[in-house]
Design a protein around this motif. Structure first.
Motif, PDB file in Angstrom:
ATOM      1  N   CYS A  75       0.843  -1.190   0.000  1.00  0.00           N
ATOM      2  CA  CYS A  75       0.000   0.000   0.000  1.00  0.00           C
ATOM      3  C   CYS A  75       0.880   1.241   0.000  1.00  0.00           C
ATOM      4  CB  CYS A  75      -0.903  -0.019   1.218  1.00  0.00           C
ATOM      5  SG  CYS A  75      -2.032   1.352   1.237  1.00  0.00           S
ATOM      6  N   SER A  76       0.766   2.061  -1.049  1.00  0.00           N
ATOM      7  CA  SER A  76       1.648   3.227  -1.131  1.00  0.00           C
ATOM      8  C   SER A  76       1.131   4.377  -0.282  1.00  0.00           C
ATOM      9  CB  SER A  76       1.807   3.672  -2.578  1.00  0.00           C
ATOM     10  OG  SER A  76       0.567   4.083  -3.103  1.00  0.00           O
ATOM     11  N   ARG A  77      -0.159   4.463  -0.128  1.00  0.00           N
ATOM     12  CA  ARG A  77      -0.765   5.481   0.731  1.00  0.00           C
ATOM     13  C   ARG A  77      -2.208   5.083   0.938  1.00  0.00           C
ATOM     14  NH1 ARG A  77      -0.058  10.547  -3.294  1.00  0.00           N
ATOM     15  NH2 ARG A  77       1.789   9.460  -3.991  1.00  0.00           N
ATOM     16  N   LEU A  78      -2.832   5.660   1.956  1.00  0.00           N
ATOM     17  CA  LEU A  78      -4.214   5.311   2.243  1.00  0.00           C
ATOM     18  C   LEU A  78      -5.051   6.569   2.040  1.00  0.00           C
ATOM     19  CD1 LEU A  78      -5.884   2.939   3.260  1.00  0.00           C
ATOM     20  CD2 LEU A  78      -5.523   3.770   5.570  1.00  0.00           C
ATOM     21  N   ILE A  79      -6.029   6.473   1.162  1.00  0.00           N
ATOM     22  CA  ILE A  79      -6.758   7.673   0.783  1.00  0.00           C
ATOM     23  C   ILE A  79      -8.225   7.546   1.142  1.00  0.00           C
ATOM     24  CG2 ILE A  79      -7.390   9.166  -1.159  1.00  0.00           C
ATOM     25  CD1 ILE A  79      -4.886   7.905  -2.589  1.00  0.00           C
ATOM     26  N   SER A 116      -5.140  11.954   2.319  1.00  0.00           N
ATOM     27  CA  SER A 116      -4.426  10.791   2.820  1.00  0.00           C
ATOM     28  C   SER A 116      -4.707  10.627   4.308  1.00  0.00           C
ATOM     29  CB  SER A 116      -2.932  10.975   2.587  1.00  0.00           C
ATOM     30  OG  SER A 116      -2.501  12.152   3.248  1.00  0.00           O
ATOM     31  N   PHE A 127       0.646   5.877   7.811  1.00  0.00           N
ATOM     32  CA  PHE A 127       0.807   6.177   6.399  1.00  0.00           C
ATOM     33  C   PHE A 127       1.242   7.618   6.246  1.00  0.00           C
ATOM     34  CE2 PHE A 127      -2.033   2.605   6.508  1.00  0.00           C
ATOM     35  CZ  PHE A 127      -1.590   1.817   5.459  1.00  0.00           C
ATOM     36  N   LYS A 128       1.723   7.927   5.044  1.00  0.00           N
ATOM     37  CA  LYS A 128       2.225   9.273   4.795  1.00  0.00           C
ATOM     38  C   LYS A 128       1.085  10.255   4.584  1.00  0.00           C
ATOM     39  CE  LYS A 128       6.691   8.616   2.651  1.00  0.00           C
ATOM     40  NZ  LYS A 128       7.056   8.048   1.362  1.00  0.00           N
ATOM     41  N   GLN A 129       1.334  11.489   5.036  1.00  0.00           N
ATOM     42  CA  GLN A 129       0.371  12.547   4.791  1.00  0.00           C
ATOM     43  C   GLN A 129       0.755  13.223   3.477  1.00  0.00           C
ATOM     44  OE1 GLN A 129       0.764  16.113   7.133  1.00  0.00           O
ATOM     45  NE2 GLN A 129      -1.403  16.120   7.551  1.00  0.00           N
ATOM     46  N   ILE A 130      -0.102  13.057   2.472  1.00  0.00           N
ATOM     47  CA  ILE A 130       0.219  13.584   1.151  1.00  0.00           C
ATOM     48  C   ILE A 130      -0.985  14.359   0.641  1.00  0.00           C
ATOM     49  CG2 ILE A 130       1.032  12.987  -1.159  1.00  0.00           C
ATOM     50  CD1 ILE A 130       1.689  10.172   0.087  1.00  0.00           C
ATOM     51  N   HIS A 141      -3.672  12.471  -5.882  1.00  0.00           N
ATOM     52  CA  HIS A 141      -2.781  11.329  -5.826  1.00  0.00           C
ATOM     53  C   HIS A 141      -2.736  10.768  -7.242  1.00  0.00           C
ATOM     54  CE1 HIS A 141      -3.430  11.774  -1.528  1.00  0.00           C
ATOM     55  NE2 HIS A 141      -4.695  11.911  -1.832  1.00  0.00           N
TER      56      HIS A 141
END
Lengths: 575, 355, 203
Positions: free
Chosen positions: A325-329, A338, B3-6, B10
């Motif tokens: 999982c690259s990021r959780l959106i 995110s 997880f990263k804050q982005i 995306h």
């Protein structure tokens, strides 16, 4: 076939919608604990009704609205309140906010609820109250309380109802699935809203042409009714409220204004289904349809999820692979935010949980320099010049940013998406907007502080003046006393202030007649008090209470002394 | 698990800045081939010298400025500047002319202003103008197009060309000559038909001027490729070419001795096409909005014609572009697009709330 | 009359010029009155840009006196609470180059702080109330005092007079409502930090 208009700009990101549409809407087991944020919508917070340890039933209110712009939240299942504290919530900041945590008892037992059998017999205001009490906020994005949107406005009648079935974000299929499977509920919801709005002239369902099955499902239900279904070419971001209004009507919501200014109201599919459930079934908003998708999830599917379900619960039931999982959106890839933890609960506006794999949405590469290629301006749906905004955002030139209409930016992300230099433009705009808002607040605070400072200065000056005047008066009085050996007579001399001061001194030394009268009055009062005290003493002896006797006799004694004292003073005066 | 804050969005369109630059480089190929065919090895040598000089200069300045070198070199912008300059310079120009031009373009016009994205003027054109003003003789000596070479005379081969460029050997007679725009400018007093009859540059041409017409066609093809791939919009190039055509129609007057040349001659000679598609469209130094680009393009088209017709120089694209660059911020101020929900356009210098 | 003037060029010129002078003078005077710009006096404008903490770090008793002093030609870099932003804004207004903050007067703080009274330690001496320039402290003699958070400018002036040191300057809590996205780091910083971290990894 109604005419449609085309918005400027827009992009065509890969849709990725088919993955989650292979199965029908699913249901998950009830999670062990539900975390229900108390503030899930735009508006002020409301008052908490429950205490820790209290048992609640499904649908029971947890908070009550204290103001017309806030909404209650409800328990999504039956169980016990185990905590009322700050928990991580669905917010890009990753910060905590007040939540009620419920340990579910697994029985999922409803509180008693009844719907309205004949909504056409109800007045719009009653129906609006039901919608407010059910806690219904716009389920598309911002979470604006729906009842406020639908409330009759004094100066503008609503003649157009727009139903937003666009769902232009890639990956998300929650509305698509809802239309396919719950079209009847949707139509009933539309009917309720039409009744509230006193049958608007035009009712339009705007839908992108990439959902043929949903269009077919809708068509089969509304053959007879005057509801228009208007499909239009797929393009992101057609689903923005302002964009959709332009596409369907060719009219633009004025900058800083609302659709109501054009006599329009725009509602989302989920919201309409929630309205139907609230009015006809009497059920508050405690669940919603959410898409769980992305390569990191083994199963991609839509679920009817209870509000407050932790994301981790959704993920574990969908074969979530954390390492891929690259990021959780939360939300779609274009506008979703995110999440930093999987403990965050599903809220009323959660339309999608996207867990993309590393190859699907790779980590961002460092931004290169802006070459002002203008691809962003080509993509902007509101005709801004993103490259110029970026330029001024970097130099923090707030004046120019506002002149370039920064606040008309809808943060759709089309500019960042096309930017060949990979510049996080939207984040720059968000940051600049935040700074400008903060600067405005600071300005108000500064003005406030200045006012208080100046008021304080004035007050101190006045107090100083008064003190000086008093000192002056005292000095004059003593001088006069020295000059005339007699007790003070009203001075014939100067200033008003002095006269006033002398008068005050005068009052203290009243004439002998007045003093005599005063003492006589005091004597009478003292005598009556003595009689009273004696009476109580007799009663107390009759009762036989020792302590009472002692207290009463003491008060008799003191009253008698007072009488003696006054008599002595009076005698002294008359002598 | 954290997880990263982005920030959204995306995911990203695969197109990148270096890809755009590479595409621009590729699109110069037709023009480059035409130039090489018509004028021999000179352009190729220019190209190599310019690219090497530019990359070294860029790397050196980046190092001085404490910037990551590899990261910036990979965006190909220095290469694009170098290639455009090299294509504009006369073939077989002495090596130091090319080096000075490249250095000036990269060091002064680009890096001293802050590097990629911050240069107010087109670096290649700054380099060109500096050379044109400083070394007029070297800059106006052009090679004769291949079809006009007299019997037995050939363009020098690669080794011969290298010796001309680096050792300062003079090419044999007949290899250098004037350009069509030169010829036309210096033939005042004759009616156009007479010029066309007398000058081989015109009377042997297919439609505009021997050699040059094909060079311009080459750049036109490259430009159309870029338009098709939506690297830039049609606004600036079309406005420039349109204005140039319009001006030359207005002052054509049927070809009298006072005529300033036909539209076809103006469009397909000199640097018209290269300027329109490869110089004007440099996004950094041009106007930003589409409306602004229309005005910007027209302004440059007008200036090109005015300088060609009444100025001292036979060609004028470089000067016109630099003047256009000057005007770009001013144009931008008045050409903000109308934003959704606003009734009027605003000026970039507007203060406070709406209007 | 006219003839005689016409024959005297000197006189004619003199009369013409004087009358022109009178006419245009009158016109200018009229325009100056009619279209007078009712702008804020400069002191007012400078005062508007100052942060109104009234902290006195600039050496003046409050923001307005400092604004007056700037208008009279004082340096514009003596305001630490306003920081570089305020200096830039004043420089912009006065059209002068913006200097860096004068460190003699204090350093710019990253996060805004606000005074908090540890209420159980307060002895009710009212000294802080008297010191507060914006009346942001509430209380009475022998009774506990407290700071009205929304009114406190974070000027520090109450700390010094407190005899029992029960006032703390605490950073303002950043809630979910105040939060906004930070400015993205520049590429140069990003590359520099990644280089550094990779060097650390290697070491």
């Amino acid at each position: 076939m109604s005419r449609t208009w085309e918005t400027p700009g827009g992009v065509h990101p890969p849709e990725n919608k088919s993955q989650s549409m292979t199965q029908s809407i699913g249901h998950l087991p009830i999670p062990g604990t539900l975390v229900i944020p108390l503030h899930q919508h735009i508006g002020s917070p409301s008052k908490i009704d429950v205490t820790i340890g209290q048992t609640v039933l499904k649908g029971q209110t947890l908070t009550t609205a204290t103001h017309s712009n806030n909404l209650p939240v409800h328990a999504s299942t039956s169980g016990t309140v185990i905590a009322i504290d700050d928990q991580p919530v669905a917010h890009p900041s990753g910060l905590n906010a007040p939540c009620v945590t419920i340990a579910s008892d697994g029985r999922d037992q409803w509180i008693e609820h009844v719907g309205v059998t004949d909504f056409r017999g109800c007045g719009p205001l009653d129906l609006l109250q039901i919608i407010t009490d059910a806690g219904i906020a716009g389920m598309g994005g911002a979470g604006f309380p729906s009842a406020i949107k639908l409330s009759p406005s004094k100066d503008k009648a609503i003649d157009t109802l727009i139903i937003n079935a666009t769902e232009c974000e890639p990956y998300i299929t929650a509305d698509d699935a809802a239309i396919r499977e719950k079209a009847q509920d949707l139509i009933q919801g539309i009917e309720v809203v039409c009744h509230i709005l006193n049958d608007p002239k035009r009712v339009v369902i705007g839908i992108e042409d990439n959902k043929p099955q949903a269009i077919k499902a809708l068509r089969s239900y509304i053959q007879e009714s005057p509801i228009e279904i208007v499909p239009f070419p797929t393009k992101y971001p057609s689903g923005g409220e302002k964009q959709l209004i332009y596409i369907l009507t060719g009219r633009e919501v004025p900058s800083g204004g609302l659709p109501i200014d054009l006599g329009m109201v725009c509602l989302n599919i989920g919201t309409l289904i929630a309205i139907k459930r609230a009015v006809i079934d009497g059920e508050p908003l405690i669940s919603r349809i959410t898409t769980v998708t992305g390569e990191a999830c083994g199963v991609n599917r839509n679920y009817e999820v209870l509000i407050g379900t932790p994301i981790s619960h959704l993920l574990t039931h969908n074969e979530f692979d954390e390492n891929n999982c690259s990021r959780l959106i939360m939300g779609g890839p274009m506008m979703g935010f995110s999440l930093t933890s999987t403990d965050v609960p599903v809220v009323k506006t959660t339309n999608c949980i996207l867990a993309p794999g590393h190859s699907e949405i790779p980590a961002d590469t460092p931004a290169q320099a802006c070459i002002r290629c203008g691809l962003c301006a080509e993509a902007c749906p509101v005709s801004l010049l993103p490259q110029q905004l970026f330029w001024y955002a970097q130099s923090k030139d707030q004046e120019r940013l506002e002149a370039h209409n920064l606040f008309d930016c809808i943060e759709c992300g089309a500019c960042s998406y096309v930017c060949p230099s990979n510049i996080p433009l939207v984040q720059h705009y968000r940051s600049s907007k935040g700074e400008i808002r903060k600067a405005n607040i600071d300005k108000i605070d500064a003005d406030n502080a200045r006012q208080r400072f100046e008021f304080r200065k004035l007050r101190l000056e006045q107090a100083d003046e008064q003190r000086q005047a008093k000192r002056e008066a005292r000095r004059l009085v003593t001088e006069q006393a020295r000059a005339t050996s007699n007790t003070s007579q009203p001075g014939s001399s100067a200033a008003d202030i002095i006269a006033a001061a002398q008068q005050r001194a005068m009052i203290k030394q009243a004439s002998p007649e007045q003093q005599k009268a005063k003492f006589e009055r005091a004597l009478l009062a003292a005598q009556s008090r003595l009689q009273e005290a004696e009476k109580r003493l007799i009663e107390a002896t009759a009762n036989g209470s020792k302590q009472q006797q002692i207290i009463c006799s003491a008060s008799v004694e003191s009253a008698r002394q007072k009488v003696d004292q006054t008599q002595y003073r009076l005698r002294e005066l008359t002598d | 698990m954290a997880f990263k804050q982005i920030s959204s969005p995306h995911g990203h369109n695969p197109q990148s800045t270096s890809w755009i630059m590479q595409l621009v480089l590729l699109s110069t190929l037709p023009g480059f081939l035409a130039l090489s065919y018509q004028f021999g090895w000179g352009t190729f040598i220019n190209l190599i010298i310019a690219v090497v000089t530019s990359l070294i200069a860029e790397a050196a300045i980046l190092a001085l400025r404490n910037r990551p070198i590899a990261f910036y070199l990979k965006d190909y912008s220095a290469a694009v500047t170098a290639v455009l300059l090299a294509l504009a310079l006369p073939p077989l120009a002495p090596w130091w002319v090319v080096v000075v031009g490249s250095l000036f373009a990269i060091v002064v016009a680009k890096q001293l202003y802050g590097g990629i994205g911050y240069n107010p003027f087109n670096p290649a054109m700054v380099g060109y103008v500096v050379l044109l003003i400083s070394f007029p003789i070297e800059m106006t000596t052009w090679v004769t197009p291949i079809s006009l070479l007299s019997e037995g005379v050939n363009h020098p081969g690669l080794w011969k060309s290298l010796s001309i460029v680096f050792a300062g050997n003079t090419p044999i007679d007949g290899v250098t000559g004037a350009t069509p725009l030169d010829v036309f400018k210096h033939s005042s007093g004759l009616v156009v038909d007479q010029i066309y009859q007398r000058e081989t540059l015109f009377n042997q041409a297919s439609f505009a001027g021997v050699g040059w017409e094909w060079v311009n066609v080459g750049f036109l093809i490259g430009g159309i490729i870029l338009l098709k791939t939506r690297i830039f919009t049609w606004h600036a190039p079309l406005a420039m070419l349109g204005t140039l055509a319009l001006m030359s129609i207005l002052f054509w007057d049927g070809g009298s001795s006072a005529s300033r040349g036909s539209p076809v001659m103006h469009l397909f000679n000199g640097a018209s096409m290269m300027g329109a598609f490869f110089i004007l469209t440099d996004p950094v130094s041009s106007a930003v909005s589409n409306r602004g680009r229309l005005i910007y393009g027209s302004l440059i088209g007008l200036l090109v014609y005015v300088i060609r017709a009444w100025g001292n120089y036979p060609d004028a694209v470089a000067f016109a572009v630099l003047l256009g660059n000057f005007a770009a911020p001013f144009i931008d101020n008045y050409t903000l697009p109308r934003t959704y929900g606003h009734t009027d356009r605003r000026k970039a210098t507007d203060k406070g709330e709406d209007e | 009359m006219i003839d005689s003037i016409a024959q005297q060029p000197m006189l004619a010129a003199l009369i013409a010029l004087v009358s022109l002078g009178i006419v245009f003078g009158a016109l200018l005077g009229f325009a100056a009155e009619k279209f007078r710009v009712q702008g804020d006096p400069i002191v007012e404008q400078i005062d508007n840009l100052l942060p109104q903490t009234q902290c006195g770090q600039c050496g003046f008793p409050g923001c307005r006196p400092y604004a007056q002093s700037i208008a009279d030609g004082d340096a514009i870099n003596k305001c630490p609470p306003g920081g570089q932003n305020t200096i830039n804004a004043i420089a912009n207004l006065l059209d002068v180059p913006a200097p860096a903050l004068d460190e003699e007067h204090g350093e710019e703080e990253e996060i805004k702080t606000i005074a908090y009274i540890r209420e159980d330690e307060c002895i009710g001496c009212t000294k802080c109330i008297q010191a507060c320039p914006v009346d942001a402290i509430l209380g009475a003699a022998k009774l506990m005092h407290t700071v009205i958070v929304s009114e406190c400018t974070g000027c520090d002036l109450c700390i010094e007079p407190c005899p029992v040191d029960c006032i703390d300057m605490l950073p303002v809590v950043q809630g979910i409502v105040q939060w906004h996205w930070p400015t993205p780091p520049t590429t140069i910083d990003l590359i520099a930090t990644s280089k550094m971290s990779s060097q650390e990894d290697a070491a």
